[in-house]
Design a protein around this motif. Structure first.
Motif, mmCIF file in Angstrom:
data_model
loop_
_atom_site.group_PDB
_atom_site.id
_atom_site.type_symbol
_atom_site.label_atom_id
_atom_site.label_comp_id
_atom_site.label_asym_id
_atom_site.label_seq_id
_atom_site.Cartn_x
_atom_site.Cartn_y
_atom_site.Cartn_z
ATOM 1 N N ILE A 123 -1.739 6.540 -6.345
ATOM 2 C CA ILE A 123 -1.389 5.893 -5.082
ATOM 3 C C ILE A 123 -0.972 6.929 -4.047
ATOM 4 C CG2 ILE A 123 0.388 4.435 -4.012
ATOM 5 C CD1 ILE A 123 0.213 2.676 -6.570
ATOM 6 N N ARG A 124 -0.182 7.889 -4.469
ATOM 7 C CA ARG A 124 0.287 8.915 -3.526
ATOM 8 C C ARG A 124 -0.868 9.744 -2.977
ATOM 9 N NH1 ARG A 124 4.677 9.578 -7.501
ATOM 10 N NH2 ARG A 124 6.582 8.631 -6.621
ATOM 11 N N ARG A 125 -1.945 9.873 -3.731
ATOM 12 C CA ARG A 125 -3.109 10.641 -3.259
ATOM 13 C C ARG A 125 -3.998 9.841 -2.313
ATOM 14 N NH1 ARG A 125 -3.201 12.093 -8.832
ATOM 15 N NH2 ARG A 125 -4.978 10.689 -9.195
ATOM 16 N N SER A 126 -3.751 8.555 -2.178
ATOM 17 C CA SER A 126 -4.604 7.717 -1.335
ATOM 18 C C SER A 126 -4.472 8.103 0.133
ATOM 19 C CB SER A 126 -4.226 6.242 -1.491
ATOM 20 O OG SER A 126 -4.849 5.461 -0.486
ATOM 21 N N PRO A 127 -5.588 8.181 0.855
ATOM 22 C CA PRO A 127 -5.508 8.454 2.297
ATOM 23 C C PRO A 127 -4.868 7.308 3.072
ATOM 24 C CG PRO A 127 -7.760 7.910 1.659
ATOM 25 C CD PRO A 127 -6.976 8.052 0.386
ATOM 26 N N PRO A 152 -6.916 -4.184 -6.066
ATOM 27 C CA PRO A 152 -6.535 -3.024 -5.259
ATOM 28 C C PRO A 152 -5.548 -2.127 -6.004
ATOM 29 C CG PRO A 152 -6.312 -5.099 -4.023
ATOM 30 C CD PRO A 152 -6.475 -5.454 -5.463
ATOM 31 N N LEU A 153 -5.411 -0.907 -5.521
ATOM 32 C CA LEU A 153 -4.515 0.072 -6.136
ATOM 33 C C LEU A 153 -3.110 -0.503 -6.332
ATOM 34 C CD1 LEU A 153 -5.224 3.483 -4.313
ATOM 35 C CD2 LEU A 153 -5.908 2.781 -6.619
ATOM 36 N N LEU A 204 -8.976 -0.176 -7.257
ATOM 37 C CA LEU A 204 -9.763 0.523 -6.246
ATOM 38 C C LEU A 204 -8.989 0.706 -4.953
ATOM 39 C CD1 LEU A 204 -13.240 -1.279 -6.610
ATOM 40 C CD2 LEU A 204 -12.504 0.864 -7.679
ATOM 41 N N ASP A 205 -9.244 1.823 -4.310
ATOM 42 C CA ASP A 205 -8.787 2.070 -2.950
ATOM 43 C C ASP A 205 -9.844 1.523 -1.997
ATOM 44 O OD1 ASP A 205 -7.310 3.000 -0.804
ATOM 45 O OD2 ASP A 205 -7.156 5.051 -1.556
ATOM 46 N N TRP A 206 -9.509 1.447 -0.711
ATOM 47 C CA TRP A 206 -10.493 0.978 0.260
ATOM 48 C C TRP A 206 -11.756 1.850 0.241
ATOM 49 C CZ3 TRP A 206 -6.454 0.514 4.771
ATOM 50 C CH2 TRP A 206 -5.703 -0.655 4.577
ATOM 51 N N HIS A 231 4.016 -0.679 -2.439
ATOM 52 C CA HIS A 231 3.307 0.246 -3.315
ATOM 53 C C HIS A 231 2.071 -0.382 -3.953
ATOM 54 C CE1 HIS A 231 7.035 3.037 -3.993
ATOM 55 N NE2 HIS A 231 6.530 3.121 -2.789
ATOM 56 N N THR A 232 1.689 -1.569 -3.516
ATOM 57 C CA THR A 232 0.419 -2.155 -3.961
ATOM 58 C C THR A 232 -0.427 -2.422 -2.728
ATOM 59 O OG1 THR A 232 1.313 -4.413 -3.943
ATOM 60 C CG2 THR A 232 1.425 -3.212 -6.026
ATOM 61 N N LEU A 233 -1.698 -2.119 -2.854
ATOM 62 C CA LEU A 233 -2.610 -2.209 -1.716
ATOM 63 C C LEU A 233 -3.136 -3.638 -1.577
ATOM 64 C CD1 LEU A 233 -4.074 -0.555 0.495
ATOM 65 C CD2 LEU A 233 -5.875 -0.085 -1.184
#
Length: 400
Positions: free
Chosen positions: A30-34, A181-182, A201-203, A232-234
């Motif tokens: 999650i922290r690596r997500s743009p 989602p993440l 999945l991320d966007w 913290h959840t997308l």
């Protein structure tokens, strides 16, 4: 995936429906997500999540007696009927694509021989408790155990009216893959879904399930189930593509220009499932009005409103906003007529094939709370909903 035991607040540990916060490897991803910045997931366009304006005015509006009576139907919601639904679902769709709206945002999509269940909520209340919270305005159209095998369960975000713990627990033992989602996987793990049966999945990330491509696409909303909302959840909208057909499910979202980009990248669509209910001037950025929903459909179709059909979702099943119960359906029909879009409004549990169309029957009018005003005519539609929408292929039986 987690890397370490999930960290729960003391209260969340006592209330399973709160789920779990992501931790360990999941949190590192999650922290690596743009789309994650300053410790939270962020929207593609800035969105206010708290009610805008005076809270006192909102409370007065929400609890005003005459308006409160209009937020629920005056009569029994006419379901399609479980026997009729199951009889139709027993045979594959002649055109290769069939949708069955189960109420609110729950939709069974049959796509090119595969089955996807979006945001399944079979619980009695969208709440962490079984004794309080928004209660169903109609029974489930079909018992969950009788829906049959599905290839993928897709979740848009972790709010209670989209991610239902009793439903997830019932589906956990079916062998079906969850695509979410993440971060949402933390909830699923706590409720008994094995790690190897979920994909987060991320966007704009995709996964393959049974020959279908499922892609998480941006949405303008927020997340959270417990008292402490960590963000913290997308949240996501979804594109599902088969060999011959493609559909879009909006989840919950406010309007934003990114729908045009989604349409350009993944559309046009044979059918869109668009949130048009539970809107309010007090939270204009995170839910759409019917007019915005129709605009979204047009954006997703590359500006061609008559391509495909629009299925309105997120209305009719739970009382979640100050507007009259029937307003989302009425507003969507009116906006679609002005835009030249084809909208379908099935009864809960009524299967339909977008290529064939569905007669536009305003069934909600018979049970809406009377206001003394005449209903506008439905027959002014620019394109008959009983005819195949422009751009959709005819069923084999029609070509024979």
């Amino acid at each position: 995936m987690t890397g370490s035991s999930p960290k729960r607040s003391p209260l969340a540990a006592l209330i399973p429906a709160f789920g779990d916060d992501p931790s360990g490897d999941r949190m590192e991803r999650i922290r690596r997500s743009p789309n994650f910045a300053d410790g939270v997931f962020t929207n593609p366009v800035t969105a206010r999540m708290a009610p805008a304006g005076s809270m006192l005015k909102f409370v007065q509006t929400y609890f005003r007696k005459e308006e409160r009576s209009r937020r629920a139907p005056a009569g029994k919601i006419p379901l399609y009927g479980a026997e009729a639904t199951l009889a139709e679902l027993a045979a594959p769709p002649a055109t290769g694509l069939r949708l069955t709206w189960m109420g609110h945002s729950s939709v069974l999509a049959e796509i090119d021989g595969r089955r996807v269940l979006f945001d399944p909520v079979w619980g009695e209340r969208c709440s962490p408790f079984n004794f309080v919270g928004p209660k169903r305005l109609h029974p489930v159209p079909v018992p969950l155990a009788e829906v049959g095998t599905v290839d993928a369960i897709v979740i848009s975000h972790d709010h209670y009216d989209h991610l239902d713990m009793p439903t997830v627990r019932a589906l956990a033992g079916t062998g079906t893959r969850f695509v979410v989602p993440l971060g949402v996987g933390a909830h699923l793990e706590r409720w008994g879904v094995p790690e190897d049966r979920m994909t987060e999945l991320d966007w704009n990330e995709s996964t393959q399930v049974a020959g279908l491509t499922l892609t998480a696409t941006p949405a303008r909303h927020f997340c959270g189930r417990a008292i402490r909302n960590t963000q913290h959840t997308l949240w996501a909208s979804w594109v599902v593509e088969g060999p011959e057909h493609r559909v879009y499910h909006s989840g919950d979202t406010g309007y934003f220009p990114g729908f045009q980009d989604i349409g350009a990248s993944y559309g046009p669509f044979d059918a869109t499932m668009i949130q048009i209910g539970a809107y309010s001037e007090y939270w204009p950025d995170i839910h759409m009005t019917p007019e915005e929903g129709v605009r979204t459909h047009v954006d997703l179709q590359g500006g061609a409103p008559a391509h495909g059909v629009m299925l309105p979702i997120h209305w009719g099943t739970f009382n979640l906003a100050p507007h009259p119960w029937e307003a989302p359906a009425e507003g969507t029909v009116a906006a679609a007529r002005l835009a030249g879009a084809t909208v379908v409004a099935p009864r809960p549990g009524e299967p339909f094939e977008p290529a064939v169309g569905l007669p536009l029957d305003p069934w909600w009018r018979a049970i809406a709370t009377p206001t003394g005003q005449a209903w506008p005519p439905i027959s002014d539609e620019p394109e008959s909903a009983t005819q195949p929408p422009h751009g959709a292929s005819e069923p084999d039986s029609a070509r024979a």
